[in-house]
Design an enzyme around this catalytic site. Structure first.
Site, PDB file in Angstrom:
ATOM      1  CB  SER A 112      -5.939   0.962   3.026  1.00 40.90           C
ATOM      2  OG  SER A 112      -5.308   2.211   2.856  1.00 40.90           O
ATOM      3  CB  SER A 113      -1.401   2.522   5.772  1.00 41.33           C
ATOM      4  OG  SER A 113      -1.323   3.291   4.585  1.00 41.33           O
ATOM      5  CB  CYS A 114      -6.189   5.416   4.623  1.00 37.34           C
ATOM      6  SG  CYS A 114      -7.488   4.312   4.049  1.00 37.34           S
ATOM      7  CE1 TYR A 141     -10.474   1.449  -0.482  1.00 41.36           C
ATOM      8  CE2 TYR A 141      -8.558   2.148   0.777  1.00 41.36           C
ATOM      9  CZ  TYR A 141      -9.168   1.251  -0.078  1.00 41.36           C
ATOM     10  OH  TYR A 141      -8.475   0.149  -0.516  1.00 41.36           O
ATOM     11  CE  LYS A 145     -10.153  -1.832   1.472  1.00 44.75           C
ATOM     12  NZ  LYS A 145     -10.271  -3.214   0.946  1.00 44.75           N
ATOM     13  CG  HIS A 184      -2.979   5.699  -4.724  1.00 47.26           C
ATOM     14  ND1 HIS A 184      -3.561   4.533  -5.145  1.00 47.26           N
ATOM     15  CD2 HIS A 184      -3.713   6.125  -3.662  1.00 47.26           C
ATOM     16  CE1 HIS A 184      -4.606   4.259  -4.377  1.00 47.26           C
ATOM     17  NE2 HIS A 184      -4.714   5.201  -3.471  1.00 47.26           N
TER      18      HIS A 184
END
Length: 324
Positions: A112-114, A141, A145, A184
């Site tokens: 994920s881009s987070c 999260y 990841k 989201h």
């Protein structure tokens, strides 16, 4: 590991096939000459390490696409930090270790881009990983990841296996979760706008100031990019998967309201957190392969709302909390 991974005749296990991303990957793989393996939660509990080992040994997939995860928005991450960290670390560890034990030829891990620092340079290059503090509202999260990405790299270095990772931007589209507390931003806005229209309300409230900028990618475009990477990419570095364009939350809300219809005024609740001020991925590595998205944001939102209308009447839209 410079060869193309030919999917012809291969058995491809899509973990998390009932989620938005997993179901899109299944749709995309359907046009390939391969056998798609899936398992429901009743058939396979991904939190059960021994069960995952047995299932993988019995089915012997040639490739694994890891789309299984516990997902949610800012509120869900804040309320359930232990669940987001433990469940995701356990699931991805069981799958990666199970793939290694059964000699799976190729594995694609979805992050994920987070994973990137809150104040990373924009657009965010893959090299920005671990260069600064994470955004606190989704750090649990993100840490999970990052651990999955690094575990793939560790197995590559120690055992020479072809495990790759892709970091998608914010995804939306058919199969999304429309629960207001765990979804989201796009499905939450779409549901709110739809219900406001149905009720004849004149305002639509949006969390935060509306100024943060976000990048969005239709899930079918994401699935196409992922299958392309599965077939052609063999590098140790993860690859950003996005559209290369971003938009403010305020602009997004106005666009969604326009597509849904109804005469509503957009208002903002500045007491709610904004999250990262901007998050745009540098997709030059992906685009260098020749891949491009098919959907513009507007056309993708129109397609998603049309899907929402068809499926909500049939009771097939997720309106409750999601675990995928």
């Amino acid at each position: 590991m410079n060869e193309t991974f030919d999917l012809k005749g291969k058995r491809v296990f899509v973990a998390g096939h009932r989620g938005m991303v997993g179901s899109a990957v299944v749709r995309r793989l359907a046009v390939e000459d391969c056998e798609i393996l899936t398992a429901t939660r009743a058939e396979l509990d991904l939190l059960d390490q021994a069960g995952v080992r047995r299932w993988m040994a019995d089915r012997r997939p040639d490739a694994v696409v890891m789309a299984a995860a516990k997902v949610g928005g800012i509120l869900a991450n804040d309320r359930f930090p232990a669940d987001f960290l433990y469940d995701n670390v356990a699931v991805q560890t069981n799958l990666i270790e199970g793939a290694f034990r059964t000699e799976v030829g190729k594995l694609l891990f979805l992050g994920s881009s987070c994973i990137y620092p809150k104040l990373a340079p924009q657009p965010i290059p893959e090299e920005a990983l671990l260069t600064g503090p994470l955004e606190p509202t989704n750090e649990w999260y993100a840490i999970a990841k990052i651990a999955g990405l690094k575990l793939c790299q560790a197995y590559r270095r120690q055992y020479g296996v072809n495990y790759i990772s892709a970091m998608p931007t914010n995804l939306y589209g058919p199969g999304d979760n429309f629960h207001l507390e765990s979804s989201h931003v796009i499905p939450a806005l779409m549901r709110k706008a739809h219900e406001a229209k149905q009720a004849g309300h004149k305002t639509l409230q949006v969390w935060g100031s509306g100024t943060p900028m976000r990048e969005f990618l239709h899930v079918d475009d994401a699935a196409d990019a992922l299958v392309s990477l599965l077939k052609t990419y063999n590098g140790e570095s993860h690859v950003n998967v996005g559209s290369g364009q971003d938009i403010t939350i305020a602009e997004l809300a106005r666009t969604v309201a326009s597509i849904v219809g109804g005469d509503v005024e957009i208002t903002f609740d500045a007491t709610k957190p904004d999250g990262t001020p901007r998050k745009l991925l540098d997709v030059s590595r992906l685009f260098a392969t020749g891949w491009r998205p098919r959907y513009s944001l507007h056309s993708g939102l129109e397609q998603t709302y049309a899907w929402f209308l068809r499926h909500i009447e049939a009771g097939q839209v997720r309106l409750t909390a999601l675990e995928s």
